[in-house]
Enzyme design. Structure first.
Site, PDB file in Angstrom:
ATOM      1  N   LYS A 106       1.090   4.174  -2.861  1.00 34.45           N
ATOM      2  CA  LYS A 106       0.708   5.538  -2.498  1.00 34.45           C
ATOM      3  C   LYS A 106       1.870   6.517  -2.679  1.00 34.45           C
ATOM      4  O   LYS A 106       1.652   7.671  -3.100  1.00 34.45           O
ATOM      5  CB  LYS A 106       0.201   5.570  -1.056  1.00 34.45           C
ATOM      6  CG  LYS A 106      -1.180   4.963  -0.868  1.00 34.45           C
ATOM      7  CD  LYS A 106      -2.246   5.754  -1.629  1.00 34.45           C
ATOM      8  CE  LYS A 106      -3.651   5.315  -1.275  1.00 34.45           C
ATOM      9  NZ  LYS A 106      -4.686   6.094  -1.991  1.00 34.45           N
ATOM     10  N   TYR A 133       0.833  -1.197   0.000  1.00 34.33           N
ATOM     11  CA  TYR A 133       0.000   0.000   0.000  1.00 34.33           C
ATOM     12  C   TYR A 133       0.875   1.258   0.000  1.00 34.33           C
ATOM     13  O   TYR A 133       0.656   2.190  -0.780  1.00 34.33           O
ATOM     14  CB  TYR A 133      -0.904  -0.029   1.222  1.00 34.33           C
ATOM     15  CG  TYR A 133      -1.824   1.155   1.386  1.00 34.33           C
ATOM     16  CD1 TYR A 133      -3.026   1.235   0.687  1.00 34.33           C
ATOM     17  CD2 TYR A 133      -1.514   2.179   2.277  1.00 34.33           C
ATOM     18  CE1 TYR A 133      -3.894   2.310   0.854  1.00 34.33           C
ATOM     19  CE2 TYR A 133      -2.369   3.260   2.458  1.00 34.33           C
ATOM     20  CZ  TYR A 133      -3.549   3.320   1.752  1.00 34.33           C
ATOM     21  OH  TYR A 133      -4.399   4.392   1.920  1.00 34.33           O
TER      22      TYR A 133
END
Length: 308
Positions: free
Chosen positions: A163, A159
């Site tokens: 990001k 993640y």
């Protein structure tokens, strides 16, 4: 200084991942200020529910369930906006997924899924909207990065990587459009959403009439999506001239995130031992540089060092 409400009466806005959570809140607040909104979500039923709420409140919105993790899906989403409303002025790349795993448990499929939706989706939708923005010499892109990307968070390696990629995408693309009517920025939001509530506080949501009370008491760790959306609207407005910035936004606090470079240690003949012996200078962030104009800002500092 300008005054009055920031309105979006002439704007057509795409919000991805708009069926729930942050995206739904963004879409509702855009519509409440006059925007015509395309709510994209892979779950068409929840997108339609969100659209129904907007229409019932007097707003204008349509639902879309194209898969923005593919080039074709993103292109169809933009086409839907243009066919429905005739133009497109704002893209809010909000869609993403989250799951929690240590590195040894992140399979290639989990990694691929994370990158496909979160990072590739941002690229595909922005690129699909780009010809319209270039033709009009106007557009606003608001991307969604995360503090987990630049600050890190255990069990969120995949993640965080996706990001932080969005932050890099934002910084680089903003330089391509410098001096034009197109602006590209990003938010790093923290809010209580369906995706993160189980991980943060056992599925509990704010129980009081005012989320501020639950935040003060420690029942919840952060505010709701509605406390994030005003930052998105500010960045998306035609009067806002900010370009290339990332803003952390949560629970009423909004602050610029900087990617800085320390003054460091300089020795053109340095050795590994020199770095060992000067580790404090190497790691220090005193007298830092904020390279807002790109890598050239840091490179420009090197020649003067040889003249000292």
């Amino acid at each position: 200084m300008p005054s009055g409400q920031l309105r979006f009466d002439d704007d057509v806005v795409i919000v991805t991942g708009a069926g729930r959570g942050l995206g739904r809140s963004h879409a509702q607040q855009f519509a409440a200020r006059g925007a015509r909104v395309v709510l994209n979500d892979i779950d068409l039923d929840v997108a339609k529910e969100a659209v129904a709420e907007i229409v019932a409140a007097g707003g204008t919105a349509v639902a879309d369930d194209n898969n923005i993790a593919t080039e074709e899906g993103a292109a169809e989403l933009v086409k839907h906006a243009l066919d429905e409303f005739g133009t497109l002025t704002v893209v809010v790349n909000n869609a993403g997924i989250i799951n929690y795993h240590k590195l040894e448990d992140i399979t290639p499929q989990l990694w691929s899924d994370m990158v496909s939706v979160t990072l590739n989706g941002t690229y595909f939708v922005t690129r699909a909207a780009w010809p319209t923005f270039l033709a009009n010499d106007y557009g606003r892109v608001v991307n969604t990065t995360s503090n987990a990307g630049f600050a890190g968070n255990e069990t969120l390696v995949h993640y965080g990587a996706a990001k932080l990629g969005i932050a890099g995408f934002t910084k680089a693309l903003s330089q391509e459009v410098a001096g034009t009517g197109i602006h590209v920025n990003a938010i790093a939001p923290m809010a209580v959403t369906r995706m993160n509530r189980d991980a943060f506080f056992g599925g509990k949501e704010s129980a009081s009439d005012d989320w501020r009370d639950d935040l003060k008491s420690g029942r919840v760790p952060m505010g709701p999506p509605s406390a994030v959306s005003p930052t998105v609207l500010w960045l998306a407005h035609r009067d806002t001239q900010v370009n290339g910035d990332v803003f952390s936004t949560s629970s009423g606090k909004v602050s610029r995130v900087g990617f800085i470079v320390g003054e460091g240690y300089f020795n053109p003949d340095y050795t590994p031992e020199d770095l060992r012996d000067n580790v404090d200078a190497v790691r220090s962030l005193d007298n830092y540089l904020d390279p807002v104009r790109g890598t050239g800002d840091e490179l420009a500092l090197i020649p003067p060092l040889f003249q000292q």
